[in-house]
Every structure is written in C-alpha cells, then in structure tokens.
Design a protein around this motif. Structure first.
Motif, PDB file in Angstrom:
ATOM      1  N   HIS A   5       1.067  -1.289  -0.015  1.00  7.62           N
ATOM      2  CA  HIS A   5      -0.201   0.079   0.076  1.00  7.62           C
ATOM      3  C   HIS A   5       0.834   1.346  -0.168  1.00  7.62           C
ATOM      4  CE1 HIS A   5      -4.386  -1.122   0.566  1.00  7.62           C
ATOM      5  NE2 HIS A   5      -3.701  -2.492   0.465  1.00  7.62           N
ATOM      6  N   GLU A   6       1.962   1.183   0.963  1.00  2.00           N
ATOM      7  CA  GLU A   6       2.806   2.287   0.852  1.00  2.00           C
ATOM      8  C   GLU A   6       3.573   2.433  -0.682  1.00  2.00           C
ATOM      9  OE1 GLU A   6       5.034   3.625   4.553  1.00  2.00           O
ATOM     10  OE2 GLU A   6       2.831   3.348   4.076  1.00  2.00           O
ATOM     11  N   ARG A   7       3.855   1.577  -1.372  1.00  2.00           N
ATOM     12  CA  ARG A   7       4.331   1.658  -2.672  1.00  2.00           C
ATOM     13  C   ARG A   7       3.279   2.198  -3.509  1.00  2.00           C
ATOM     14  NH1 ARG A   7       7.292  -4.115  -3.703  1.00  2.00           N
ATOM     15  NH2 ARG A   7       7.266  -3.109  -5.742  1.00  2.00           N
ATOM     16  N   LEU A   8       2.226   1.980  -3.325  1.00  2.00           N
ATOM     17  CA  LEU A   8       0.964   2.235  -4.251  1.00  2.00           C
ATOM     18  C   LEU A   8       0.921   3.834  -4.076  1.00  2.00           C
ATOM     19  CD1 LEU A   8      -0.955   1.578  -6.566  1.00  2.00           C
ATOM     20  CD2 LEU A   8      -2.476   1.225  -4.551  1.00  2.00           C
ATOM     21  N   ARG A   9       0.986   4.127  -2.931  1.00  2.00           N
ATOM     22  CA  ARG A   9       0.908   5.670  -2.578  1.00  2.00           C
ATOM     23  C   ARG A   9       2.060   6.508  -3.335  1.00  2.00           C
ATOM     24  NH1 ARG A   9      -2.028   9.091   0.982  1.00  2.00           N
ATOM     25  NH2 ARG A   9      -2.139   9.956  -1.265  1.00  2.00           N
ATOM     26  N   ALA A  10       3.312   5.776  -3.239  1.00  2.00           N
ATOM     27  CA  ALA A  10       4.457   6.488  -3.507  1.00  2.00           C
ATOM     28  C   ALA A  10       4.212   6.409  -5.225  1.00  2.00           C
ATOM     29  CB  ALA A  10       5.567   5.750  -3.364  1.00  2.00           C
ATOM     30  N   LEU A  11       3.670   5.433  -5.736  1.00  2.00           N
ATOM     31  CA  LEU A  11       3.537   5.445  -7.326  1.00  2.00           C
ATOM     32  C   LEU A  11       2.483   6.646  -7.667  1.00  2.00           C
ATOM     33  CD1 LEU A  11       4.338   4.093  -9.942  1.00  2.00           C
ATOM     34  CD2 LEU A  11       2.326   2.502  -9.505  1.00  2.00           C
ATOM     35  N   HIS A  12       1.314   6.726  -6.744  1.00  2.00           N
ATOM     36  CA  HIS A  12       0.258   7.424  -6.790  1.00  2.00           C
ATOM     37  C   HIS A  12       0.912   8.840  -6.987  1.00  2.00           C
ATOM     38  CE1 HIS A  12      -3.800   9.204  -6.412  1.00  2.00           C
ATOM     39  NE2 HIS A  12      -3.265   9.999  -5.536  1.00  2.00           N
ATOM     40  N   ASN A  13       1.684   9.210  -5.995  1.00  2.00           N
ATOM     41  CA  ASN A  13       2.445  10.545  -5.981  1.00  2.00           C
ATOM     42  C   ASN A  13       3.063  10.850  -7.011  1.00  2.00           C
ATOM     43  OD1 ASN A  13       0.959  11.109  -3.484  1.00  2.00           O
ATOM     44  ND2 ASN A  13       2.528  10.370  -1.965  1.00  2.00           N
ATOM     45  N   ALA A  14       4.044   9.903  -7.286  1.00  2.00           N
ATOM     46  CA  ALA A  14       4.837  10.035  -8.548  1.00  2.00           C
ATOM     47  C   ALA A  14       4.221  10.197  -9.951  1.00  2.00           C
ATOM     48  CB  ALA A  14       5.698   8.855  -8.746  1.00  2.00           C
ATOM     49  N   ARG A  15       3.022   9.636 -10.147  1.00  2.00           N
ATOM     50  CA  ARG A  15       2.355  10.042 -11.337  1.00  2.00           C
ATOM     51  C   ARG A  15       1.738  11.429 -11.403  1.00  2.00           C
ATOM     52  NH1 ARG A  15      -1.640   9.761 -15.086  1.00  2.00           N
ATOM     53  NH2 ARG A  15      -3.334  10.761 -13.953  1.00  2.00           N
ATOM     54  N   TRP A  16       1.281  11.948  -9.903  1.00  2.00           N
ATOM     55  CA  TRP A  16       0.615  13.249  -9.992  1.00  2.00           C
ATOM     56  C   TRP A  16       1.661  14.232 -10.206  1.00  2.00           C
ATOM     57  CZ3 TRP A  16      -3.836  14.438 -11.518  1.00  2.00           C
ATOM     58  CH2 TRP A  16      -4.804  13.669 -11.294  1.00  2.00           C
ATOM     59  N   ARG A  17       2.808  14.044  -9.620  1.00  2.00           N
ATOM     60  CA  ARG A  17       3.897  14.688  -9.825  1.00  2.00           C
ATOM     61  C   ARG A  17       4.330  15.200 -11.312  1.00  2.00           C
ATOM     62  NH1 ARG A  17       6.372  13.077  -5.531  1.00  2.00           N
ATOM     63  NH2 ARG A  17       7.952  11.507  -6.682  1.00  2.00           N
ATOM     64  N   ILE A  18       4.415  13.913 -12.135  1.00  2.00           N
ATOM     65  CA  ILE A  18       4.826  13.866 -13.349  1.00  2.00           C
ATOM     66  C   ILE A  18       3.544  14.821 -14.199  1.00  2.00           C
ATOM     67  CG2 ILE A  18       5.130  12.692 -15.721  1.00  2.00           C
ATOM     68  CD1 ILE A  18       7.418  12.105 -14.093  1.00  2.00           C
ATOM     69  N   ALA A  19       2.526  14.207 -13.907  1.00  2.00           N
ATOM     70  CA  ALA A  19       1.193  14.856 -14.694  1.00  2.00           C
ATOM     71  C   ALA A  19       1.327  16.232 -14.555  1.00  2.00           C
ATOM     72  CB  ALA A  19      -0.122  14.011 -14.202  1.00  2.00           C
ATOM     73  N   LEU A  20       1.422  16.521 -13.225  1.00  2.00           N
ATOM     74  CA  LEU A  20       1.240  18.100 -12.771  1.00  2.00           C
ATOM     75  C   LEU A  20       2.422  18.978 -13.700  1.00  2.00           C
ATOM     76  CD1 LEU A  20      -0.363  18.147  -9.399  1.00  2.00           C
ATOM     77  CD2 LEU A  20      -1.437  18.580 -11.436  1.00  2.00           C
ATOM     78  N   TRP A  76       7.536   7.564 -19.798  1.00  2.00           N
ATOM     79  CA  TRP A  76       7.685   7.318 -18.126  1.00  2.00           C
ATOM     80  C   TRP A  76       6.566   6.160 -17.899  1.00  2.00           C
ATOM     81  CZ3 TRP A  76       3.946   7.927 -14.392  1.00  2.00           C
ATOM     82  CH2 TRP A  76       4.485   7.947 -13.091  1.00  2.00           C
ATOM     83  N   ALA A  77       5.306   6.580 -18.369  1.00  2.00           N
ATOM     84  CA  ALA A  77       4.136   5.705 -17.687  1.00  2.00           C
ATOM     85  C   ALA A  77       4.512   4.108 -18.197  1.00  2.00           C
ATOM     86  CB  ALA A  77       2.997   5.991 -18.265  1.00  2.00           C
ATOM     87  N   ASN A  78       4.791   4.038 -19.396  1.00  2.00           N
ATOM     88  CA  ASN A  78       5.070   2.552 -20.003  1.00  2.00           C
ATOM     89  C   ASN A  78       6.128   2.158 -19.101  1.00  2.00           C
ATOM     90  OD1 ASN A  78       3.030   2.872 -21.578  1.00  2.00           O
ATOM     91  ND2 ASN A  78       4.161   3.155 -23.591  1.00  2.00           N
ATOM     92  N   ARG A  79       7.220   2.724 -18.914  1.00  2.00           N
ATOM     93  CA  ARG A  79       8.534   2.107 -18.429  1.00  2.00           C
ATOM     94  C   ARG A  79       8.578   1.842 -16.895  1.00  2.00           C
ATOM     95  NH1 ARG A  79      13.744   4.412 -21.627  1.00  2.00           N
ATOM     96  NH2 ARG A  79      13.311   3.391 -23.444  1.00  2.00           N
ATOM     97  N   HIS A  80       7.885   2.949 -16.153  1.00  2.00           N
ATOM     98  CA  HIS A  80       8.156   3.056 -14.681  1.00  2.00           C
ATOM     99  C   HIS A  80       6.763   2.455 -14.261  1.00  2.00           C
ATOM    100  CE1 HIS A  80      12.205   4.638 -14.896  1.00  2.00           C
ATOM    101  NE2 HIS A  80      11.663   5.044 -15.942  1.00  2.00           N
ATOM    102  N   TYR A  81       5.651   3.412 -14.786  1.00  2.00           N
ATOM    103  CA  TYR A  81       4.476   3.279 -13.959  1.00  2.00           C
ATOM    104  C   TYR A  81       3.794   1.881 -14.056  1.00  2.00           C
ATOM    105  CZ  TYR A  81      -0.717   4.125 -12.834  1.00  2.00           C
ATOM    106  OH  TYR A  81      -1.644   3.897 -12.526  1.00  2.00           O
TER     107      TYR A  81
END
Lengths: 103, 513
Positions: A5-20, A76-81
C-alpha cells in the motif's frame, strides 16, 4: 500488504508529480505563445527566412512540442508506472479492490 | 475563379456521399448484431483497440468547424487563423496527463460515474447531466446548422432536407449500432478527413516545390508581410487568453470525448490511444497551415468571401481550383461525413447522460434491469436526435459559430473542475461538486448572453455588460474556487471517507471490467 500500500501511495504521488509538471509545461508553452501574440507582435513578425516568420515557426512548434510532451509522459508511464504497478499486483495488491463493483 | 460549381448539384459529391452512407449503414447493421447490452451500447464492449480509438477520438474531435472554419480563417486573415490551429490541439496533452487513465479506471460509461463515485449519487448525477446536456446541445446546434448550410452550398439541397438526412442517419447509427457503430463511423470519417486534407496539402505544396516557406512567402508577397504576423483578430489580449483556456481545458471536459476512454480495455490502452490521437490531430492542424495559406494564394480571400462571408468555403474552393469538380465533390463529401460523425458521437454521449445518469441513477436509484437500461438508452437517442433536428431547423440562418466555443467554455467550467477535483482532492464534497458544476454551466451561459458575442454581434447593441467574448477566463478559476471553498466550509465528516479505496481503484481499475 502494508508495504504494498505504501508503494502504491508512492507511485500515486509520482504519477501526479509527473502529470502536474507536464500540465504546467503545457500551460506555459501555450499561454506563453498567446502572451507573445498579445504583447510582442514585433518579435513574432520578424522573418527568419523568406516566408517563415517567428510567429509561424512558434505556432508549428507549439503543436510539435505538445505532442513531444505526450510522448515523454507515455514513455515514463510505460517504463516506470506500468512496471511498478505490475509488481504491486503480483504481490497481491488489488485483489480487494478488483472485486468491488463500481456504483 | 469567377465560376464555381459550388451551390450546384455535384454528381461526384452525391455519389461519394451515398457510398459513405451505404458503408456506414453496413457497419451499423454489423454492429447492431453485436450490441445486446448497455456495455456494448455505451462502450462497444470495451473491445476497441488503442489505435482504433485514436482514430475515433480524432474523428470525434475534428469537426467541420476545424476543417472548414480554420482553413477559412487562415485564408482570410493569415497568421490569426493559426492561433486557432494551435488552440484546438493543446487540450489533448491535458486530457492525457490528468484525465484519461483515472477516468477509465474509475467510471463505467460517463464522467459523472467518476464524480459520483464517492459522493451522493442523485445531486451529482443531476448537475453533471445538466453540464453534459448543455455542452452536447450547444455543440449539436452548431454542427446541425453548419451541416444544413454546407449541404445547401455544396449539393444544392434545401436546408431542411439536409438537416433531416443528417438527423436520420445519425439516429440510425446510434440507435441500432450503439458505440461500436459510432466508433467505426468516426474511424472511417477520420481516415477520409486526414486523407482529404493531406491530399489537398500535397497538391498545394506541389506548386511550391514542396516547400511550405515558399507558399507562405508567396502569401506575404501577394497580401503583405502582415499575413505572417498577429493582426486585428487579437485586439484584446484577455479575449485570446480566455478562448485559449476554454479550448485547453474544455477538451478535457467534452462528454463525447471522455466517453471514448471507456471503449478500450484498460487504462494503459486509454493512455496509448490519447498519445496516437494527439499525433493525428496535431498532424491535421499542421496541414491547416498549408490549406489556409494555399487557399489564400491560389484562390484569394476576396473570391472566398464572395461565396461565404465567414470564409467557410475556402477548403472546397481550393479543392475545386486544384482538381476541378471531382475533387470539390470529394472534399464536400468529406465535410458532410465529418459533421455526420461528430453529431453521432455527441448524440450518444447525450443519450448516456439522459439514460445512465438521470434515468438509471436518479429516477431508478441504480436499480434498473439490463433490458430496461438499454431500452431507455435507445429512447433517449431518438429523443435527442429529434431535438437536434428541431434545433437545427429553429436556428436556420443564425450565426451559431460561437456555440462551439461556448460548448467548450461550459465543458471547461462545469465538467472539468469537478472531474479533476473528484479525482485528486480527498476533501471534495457533494456540495462542493454540485456548486462547482452548477455555477460552471449557469455562469457560462449567463456571461455569454451578456458578452459582446450575443449583445453586439447578434442583438446589435452598441456595448455589452460583460467585456469578454468567452467567459472561460473568469468561470474556470471561479468554478475551481467554489468547489474548494464550499467543500471546506461544508460538513467534512464524510469527505475523504472513501478516498483511499478510490485512490487504489484509480491505479488498479475495478470498475466496468
């Protein structure tokens, strides 16, 4: 599970950072162009080679750069996300969510 | 260019158009046999591939306004028209970064699914449906009136006949073939439009050693260097910024575009489809540079305005100049197909708001049988189709070009802020969502009415109460602000309660699979 869950949170935040970040770049790109049109007509009127004013070149560039930014995101999304998400799903996360019916 | 076949019955156009109708009805017949549930009717059974969806998105988005309107604008004003070419594209990256993937994972058929996911169903669905229907109806009026005028000009058919043909074909696609038929109609149309625009652009460039700069230079030599620089169109910078905001954020709130993301199998497919679609649409708008300046140099602004004051006939006239009546016929048929496909997509998304959001979730509180849902969806399609035809006839001869940018302004102010806040703000509440969406629709409609667009251009008053032609500059930030403030001051006990689950579903999916 807590770790997942922690890692999903981190992924969630990373996606928003990139998106914003990318959205902000789009806003700067397009409204920068509009601001030039509105306030620096002389600059855009300058002709680089016969037929190509800076305005026309920048106009085409806005379109091309927009597309390049979508490419940056998709890469980014294909490789990391996707990779991280697959790893998380393999660890069992999501089984609880997948069964939930959306209202 | 004193003689033109525009306005006379064009045999090539007629034949091509009949072929287009025959093919698309064939597709509809094929799709009808595969449309047996709401999942098929609204979302083509999630069976569309990313590549297909990219063409369908492009088809849904590239309306006649962009093909004929921008080519016309560039041919008569030069650089000023190009501002629109870029503006129509810049919303797509925003759709990709902020909306496409969460939407696919969180909803089933409409964007209201996402907003209502962790909020109260009834008020959210009602206001979201209001925003959707306002956007769809305004867009439909612009397309229908455009179609009637276009067909009269190009085929010599009476206005009303043209509207009824468009309405009947569009109802047939959606009613029988649902999303699957609508998607394929979009794909066929997108190929025709991209192919037609590419062919025209190549024929233009062939006369300028395949060098766009030589074409632009010829325009500057003939009509002055001013055509390569910003001109009178942006006399008020705030107007340009306001319109830019409507186009950029409106794209991410257009119901018929958002609905497309439900037709692919997962969020990754949604992502890939926007990426390809942005490429296709960007390529198309780059072609409009060449088409517009090509029409300016080869046909001439005066000849274009002589046929149609708004310049909408620039691309068809250019086609006639380059390839005679057959090419004119081809481009005319492409333009007609373009409108037909866009209205089909709009009608389907409007029908989804009426049946899925209002009937199923408000009237029936989510307790409708599958057969009933499908029946209501089909009834809603017919109702909307008939309304579209009636509106098209009612607004005959009116200047409705502004309605497209108005539709974008509503999508940007009513739909986009609530959608974005519901996706990524934990403390967003029902009251916040409802206020934001309601304000977005009502304030946009009111301010447009008070703007120079209506007061000066249409009602011929000497001045307008509200200075901006497009209210998005004011309504988008206010819609966000209201959504946030009302959420913060309201009861916050339940706010954020289900956000954790929603956050997981945003990435892992789970809805509508």
């Amino acid at each position: 599970m807590a770790d997942a869950h922690e890692r999903l949170r981190a992924l969630h935040n990373a996606r928003w950072r990139i998106a914003l970040t990318l959205t902000s770049l789009m806003i700067v790109l397009y409204f920068g162009f509009i601001a030039l049109i509105a306030y620096n007509r002389a600059f855009l009127s300058r002709v680089l080679v016969p037929g190509l004013s800076i305005g026309i070149v920048l106009g085409a560039l806005v379109i091309v750069v927009s597309w390049v930014l979508t490419f940056v995101y998709v890469r980014w999304a294909n490789r990391h996300y996707d990779t991280e998400l697959k790893a998380l799903q393999a660890s069992g996360l999501g089984a609880d969510v997948a069964t939930q019916e959306a209202r | 260019m004193n003689t033109t076949a525009i306005g006379q019955t064009n045999v090539v156009a007629m034949v091509l158009f009949v072929i287009f109708i025959a093919i698309t009805l064939g597709i509809t017949y094929w799709a009808a046999r595969r449309t047996s549930s709401t999942e098929h009717f609204y979302a083509a059974g999630r069976s569309i591939s990313p590549g297909q969806n990219a063409f369908a998105l492009a088809g849904d988005y590239m309306s006649a306004a962009s093909f004929l309107g921008i080519a016309g604008l560039v041919s008569t004003t030069g650089f000023d028209g190009l501002i629109y070419s870029t503006g129509w594209l810049v919303g797509w990256p925003v759709v990709l970064f902020l909306i496409a993937e969460p939407l696919r994972n969180l909803g089933r058929y409409t964007f209201a699914d996402v907003v209502a996911l962790r909020l109260k169903q009834v008020p959210v669905r009602i206001t979201a449906a209001f925003g959707t229907l306002a956007t769809v109806l305004l867009y439909l009026i612009a397309q229908m009136v455009g179609a009637g005028g276009l067909i009269r000009l190009m085929f010599g058919l009476p206005y009303e006949t043209a509207i009824v043909i468009v309405g009947a074909a569009m109802i047939a696609y959606v009613l029988f073939g649902g999303m699957l038929a609508t998607t394929w109609v979009q794909i066929v149309k997108a190929c025709l439009l991209l192919g037609g625009a590419f062919l025209l652009a190549m024929l233009v460039l062939a006369r300028f050693h395949m060098n766009p700069a030589a074409l632009f230079n010829a325009a500057a030599q003939k009509y002055g260097a001013g055509v390569l620089a910003p001109g009178k169109l942006v006399s008020n910078p705030l107007d340009a910024i306001s319109l830019g905001m409507a186009l950029m954020f409106g794209t991410a709130g257009l119901p018929h575009i958002l609905m497309r993301f439900y037709t692919v199998k997962d969020a990754q497919a949604a992502r890939t489809s926007v990426f390809y679609a942005t490429g296709l649409i960007g390529f198309f708008y780059l072609l409009t540079f060449v088409l517009g300046f090509g029409a300016m140099v080869l046909v001439g602004p005066d000849a274009i305005k002589a046929i149609d004051k708004g310049g909408n006939m620039a691309a068809p006239l250019l086609a006639e100049f380059l390839g005679g009546t057959p090419l004119l016929g081809f481009i005319a048929a492409v333009a007609f197909a373009t409108i037909l496909a866009v209205v089909a997509g709009l009608t389907l998304s409007g029908a989804a708001a009426l049946s899925h959001d209002l009937w199923v979730h408000v009237v029936r509180h989510g307790e409708a049988s599958a057969q009933e849902q499908l029946r209501v969806a089909r009834a809603a399609t017919v109702v909307l189709g008939v309304i579209a035809v009636m509106l098209g006839i009612t607004f005959k001869g009116q200047n409705v070009a502004y309605m497209v940018s108005l539709a974008f302004a509503i999508a940007a102010s009513a739909n986009f802020p609530a959608l974005l806040l519901s996706i990524f703000w934990r403390r967003f509440t029902t009251a916040g969502a409802v206020t934001s969406m309601l304000f977005g629709s009502v304030a946009t409609l009111l301010l447009i009415y008070l703007s120079p667009t209506i007061q000066v251009d249409i009602l011929k008053h000497s001045s307008a109460w509200f200075p901006l032609k497009n209210p998005a500059l004011l309504t988008i930030p206010m819609s966000f602000a209201l959504g946030i403030v009302v959420s913060l001051v309201g009861a916050r006990r339940h706010a954020g309660e289900h956000f954790g689950a929603m956050e997981r579903q945003m990435h892992l999916g789970g809805a509508g699979d």
